[in-house]
Design an enzyme around this catalytic site. Structure first.
Site, PDB file in Angstrom:
ATOM      1  N   THR A 153       3.855   0.409  -1.758  1.00  0.00           N
ATOM      2  CA  THR A 153       3.081  -0.441  -0.849  1.00  0.00           C
ATOM      3  C   THR A 153       2.954  -1.807  -1.526  1.00  0.00           C
ATOM      4  OG1 THR A 153       1.011   0.218  -1.862  1.00  0.00           O
ATOM      5  CG2 THR A 153       1.761   1.524   0.008  1.00  0.00           C
ATOM      6  N   GLU A 172       3.649   4.119   4.272  1.00  0.00           N
ATOM      7  CA  GLU A 172       3.244   5.532   4.202  1.00  0.00           C
ATOM      8  C   GLU A 172       3.731   6.360   5.389  1.00  0.00           C
ATOM      9  OE1 GLU A 172       1.359   2.957   3.417  1.00  0.00           O
ATOM     10  OE2 GLU A 172      -0.108   3.434   1.864  1.00  0.00           O
ATOM     11  N   LYS A 174     -17.458  -9.306  10.500  1.00  0.00           N
ATOM     12  CA  LYS A 174     -18.707  -8.649  10.879  1.00  0.00           C
ATOM     13  C   LYS A 174     -19.801  -9.698  11.046  1.00  0.00           C
ATOM     14  CE  LYS A 174     -17.189  -4.501   8.532  1.00  0.00           C
ATOM     15  NZ  LYS A 174     -16.229  -4.907   7.506  1.00  0.00           N
ATOM     16  N   TRP A 215     -18.651  -6.304  15.403  1.00  0.00           N
ATOM     17  CA  TRP A 215     -17.307  -6.538  14.887  1.00  0.00           C
ATOM     18  C   TRP A 215     -16.531  -7.509  15.766  1.00  0.00           C
ATOM     19  CZ3 TRP A 215     -14.898  -1.131  13.372  1.00  0.00           C
ATOM     20  CH2 TRP A 215     -15.629  -0.612  12.287  1.00  0.00           C
TER      21      TRP A 215
HETATM   22  P1  ADP Z   1       0.856  -3.120   3.060  1.00  0.00           P
HETATM   23  O1  ADP Z   1      -0.163  -2.101   3.481  1.00  0.00           O
HETATM   24  O2  ADP Z   1       0.983  -3.194   1.614  1.00  0.00           O
HETATM   25  O3  ADP Z   1       0.741  -4.448   3.766  1.00  0.00           O
HETATM   26  P2  ADP Z   1       2.796  -2.067   4.862  1.00  0.00           P
HETATM   27  O4  ADP Z   1       3.976  -2.910   5.124  1.00  0.00           O
HETATM   28  O5  ADP Z   1       2.981  -0.612   4.746  1.00  0.00           O
HETATM   29  O6  ADP Z   1       2.251  -2.563   3.526  1.00  0.00           O
HETATM   30  O7  ADP Z   1       1.702  -2.415   5.928  1.00  0.00           O
HETATM   31  C1  ADP Z   1       1.134  -1.531   6.838  1.00  0.00           C
HETATM   32  C2  ADP Z   1       0.049  -2.237   7.601  1.00  0.00           C
HETATM   33  O8  ADP Z   1       0.587  -3.351   8.307  1.00  0.00           O
HETATM   34  C3  ADP Z   1      -0.606  -1.414   8.663  1.00  0.00           C
HETATM   35  O9  ADP Z   1      -1.578  -0.565   8.142  1.00  0.00           O
HETATM   36  C4  ADP Z   1      -1.195  -2.486   9.569  1.00  0.00           C
HETATM   37  O10 ADP Z   1      -2.411  -2.993   9.063  1.00  0.00           O
HETATM   38  C5  ADP Z   1      -0.185  -3.583   9.475  1.00  0.00           C
HETATM   39  N1  ADP Z   1       0.695  -3.555  10.653  1.00  0.00           N
HETATM   40  C6  ADP Z   1       1.934  -3.065  10.732  1.00  0.00           C
HETATM   41  N2  ADP Z   1       2.442  -3.246  11.972  1.00  0.00           N
HETATM   42  C7  ADP Z   1       1.488  -3.874  12.691  1.00  0.00           C
HETATM   43  C8  ADP Z   1       1.393  -4.349  14.040  1.00  0.00           C
HETATM   44  N3  ADP Z   1       2.381  -4.248  14.901  1.00  0.00           N
HETATM   45  N4  ADP Z   1       0.239  -4.932  14.417  1.00  0.00           N
HETATM   46  C9  ADP Z   1      -0.790  -5.066  13.564  1.00  0.00           C
HETATM   47  N5  ADP Z   1      -0.758  -4.659  12.285  1.00  0.00           N
HETATM   48  C10 ADP Z   1       0.364  -4.071  11.853  1.00  0.00           C
END
Ligand code: ADP
Length: 540
Positions: free
Chosen positions: A183, A328, A436, A441
């Site tokens: 990640t 994940e 917040k 929210w």
């Molecule tokens: P990191 O968590 O390190 O940024 P990831 O690339 O695995 O790495 O990111 C996953 C996160 O990206 C998700 O939990 C979400 O918050 C965000 N995310 C992914 N796709 C979308 C989307 N289409 N819209 C909003 N958020 C998104």
């Protein structure tokens, strides 16, 4: 009972074998690191991958060894993927945009025995190799090169390794690890997710279907999303499965380079994060191009702003598929494809439906829960912590002994979402980014979507700024579009009628650039450090 079906393990090598056998002459086009274009085919990729696998074995690399790659999306990277995973080793894609310290941590944590690197990253290797304790072989992704021999003494050359005689793909258990991805570590040290052949194969079947990414052998696919960002969302595997043509952008990720590739290779489908599309739209508008071949694009990684989806639809006749996922979750967790019942929807209602992140494919289950962990209704209204489970969702991070799940076996995503009765999910925010204000929210995603609908705004982030009365109040940090000079009041006026009055931001602060992480996401924690006291400083 008598009678039996064949028992064949789900292996990544089966993908490339299929592509070579039934789509042998389908092209793979790559932008090389020196800017030239390379053209090869699925047949050649397969053969060279088996040669490379033989070369890796000759170096003494064995099943289970972790092998890193620091590389752009190109044909050598593709061959490395198939050679490593197909050969039973673990392909660990590394994000070159990470700080050197983080990179060193990840390579050591993974215990990489070998490291493939592109020419661009030779200085990075030269500068960090003393700290890369476990790496025995540095493999340069190119032909023998005196510059590399000087910069990285002892380097092995990819083009030498593929001179070996090709070997057959080994038989493996489908529950063998095939790849590893960390990640991006915006919330602490990066954590490794170890994918298996089985989980990857099931993910590949699932993302290709019409109700997910809808891939086919008639597509020419441009994965702008890097292979180090959650395995390029699984596209190289799914392209092999469907026999699609692949166009790999190499280091050319700027708008003009992407536009050129889309036009010259007649790309039908491209995938990437919002920051990429912004650059592409600007380049296409400047060049007066309508990107005629581009019928669809997939936006994920961060929320796609409604105005961006509308621009693709109205100005470029390109249908945007909004998708959500995480490292994940391999990564696809949902994609916004309509159902049969939506076919006759009025344009406005259809546009509204397509804004969210869509519904889970078969193989993923989603739910939202409250602070106590109790499930919330799927009514499109209730907002809760988004949790998921499925065939390609992490159970235990790499190197850890305890799983990372809730007591009842779900993975908590760290996102806040709504889900409606049809299963359509909308990400409202990340738990840590939600604003917040006085106990209520406010979705930063909503505010950002409105701010960037102003043509004079190139990029915008909404953050909670400290406020003496309300704890936090939303403010917008905005970057002006080239040649534009929007005012704060013009931007704030856009919010009237679109959100409740108390959700309208208190201020717009202009800045030259918004810091991005290695996968192009806005680093809001950095923005909060920089602008968190803005309202206090202004006398709030
Ligand atoms: P990191 O968590 O390190 O940024 P990831 O690339 O695995 O790495 O990111 C996953 C996160 O990206 C998700 O939990 C979400 O918050 C965000 N995310 C992914 N796709 C979308 C989307 N289409 N819209 C909003 N958020 C998104």
């Amino acid at each position: 009972m008598l009678g039996k079906m064949m028992d064949q393990p789900l292996l990544i090598s089966a993908l490339i074998k299929h592509a070579a056998r039934f789509h042998s002459d389908t092209e793979i086009v790559s932008r090389e690191t020196d800017g030239t274009l390379n053209r090869t085919s699925w047949q050649a990729i397969e053969e060279q991958s088996r040669r490379l696998m033989a070369g890796l074995r000759k170096l003494g690399l064995e099943q289970g060894d972790r092998i890193g790659t620091i590389a752009w999306n190109n044909h050598r990277h593709l061959k490395a993927w198939f050679a490593i995973s197909g050969g039973g080793m673990v392909c660990h894609t590394l994000n070159p945009r990470l700080a050197p310290d983080q990179l060193i941590f990840i390579v050591n944590d993974a215990g990489n025995k070998a490291l493939f690197f592109d020419k661009t990253f030779a200085p990075l290797i030269a500068g960090t190799r003393a700290h890369l304790k476990t790496v025995e072989h540095f493999i340069f992704m190119g032909p023998r090169d005196p510059e590399i021999e000087a910069a990285v003494p002892g380097a092995v050359f990819f083009d030498d390794l593929v001179q070996e005689a090709p070997q057959d793909w080994p038989a493996l258990d489908e529950n063998t690890p095939c790849s590893l991805c960390y990640t991006s570590g915006t919330t602490g040290n990066p954590k490794g997710v170890l994918y298996y052949h089985r989980s990857t194969m099931l993910h590949t079947f699932a993302i290709a279907v019409p109700d997910a990414l809808n891939l086919s052998s008639t597509d020419t696919i441009l994965p702008v999303v890097p292979m180090f960002h959650a395995n390029a969302w699984g596209i190289p595997y799914a392209a092999a499965m469907t026999g699609a043509k692949l166009v790999m952008p190499g280091p050319g990720l700027d708008g003009d380079s992407l536009l050129h590739l889309i036009e010259s290779e007649k790309v039908t489908l491209a995938l990437g994060v919002p920051t990429i599309w912004q650059m592409l739209i600007a380049a296409a508008k400047k060049a007066g191009s309508r990107m005629d071949s581009l019928k669809r694009n997939v936006i994920g990684g961060s929320a796609a702003a409604p105005s961006m989806i509308a621009t693709f639809r109205d100005d470029f006749d390109c249908e945007t598929l909004h998708a959500w996922g995480m490292t994940e979750t391999s990564p696809l967790g949902s994609a916004n494809q309509i159902k049969g019942k939506h076919l006759g929807l009025e344009p406005d209602a259809m546009a509204k439906l397509r804004l969210g992140q869509g519904r889970p494919p078969f193989g993923i289950d989603l739910r939202i829960v409250d602070e106590t962990g109790a499930p919330l209704p799927h009514d499109g209204q209730a907002e809760g912590a988004l949790q998921c489970r499925g065939y390609w969702v992490v159970d235990t991070y790499y190197g850890k002994t305890e799983n990372t799940l809730t007591a009842d076996g779900w993975f908590d995503t760290g996102d806040v979402a709504t889900i409606d009765a049809d299963g359509f999910m909308v990400i409202r925010d990340r738990t840590k980014d939600i604003i917040k204000s006085g106990g209520e929210w406010i979705s930063s995603v909503d505010l950002e979507g409105i701010a960037v609908s102003h043509p004079g705004v190139a990029m915008a982030a909404a953050i909670g700024a400290v406020h003496p009365k309300w704890d936090e109040r939303p403010i917008i940090i905005a970057v002006k579009a080239e040649g534009a000079n929007p005012s704060q009041s013009e931007i704030l006026a856009l919010f009237e009628g679109k959100v409740a009055k108390w959700q309208i931001p208190d201020a717009v602060v202009f800045t030259d650039a918004i810091p991005l992480n290695g996968t192009g996401k806005m680093l809001k924690n950095k923005l909060r450090e920089q602008f968190g006291n803005y309202l206090i400083d202004q006398g709030a």
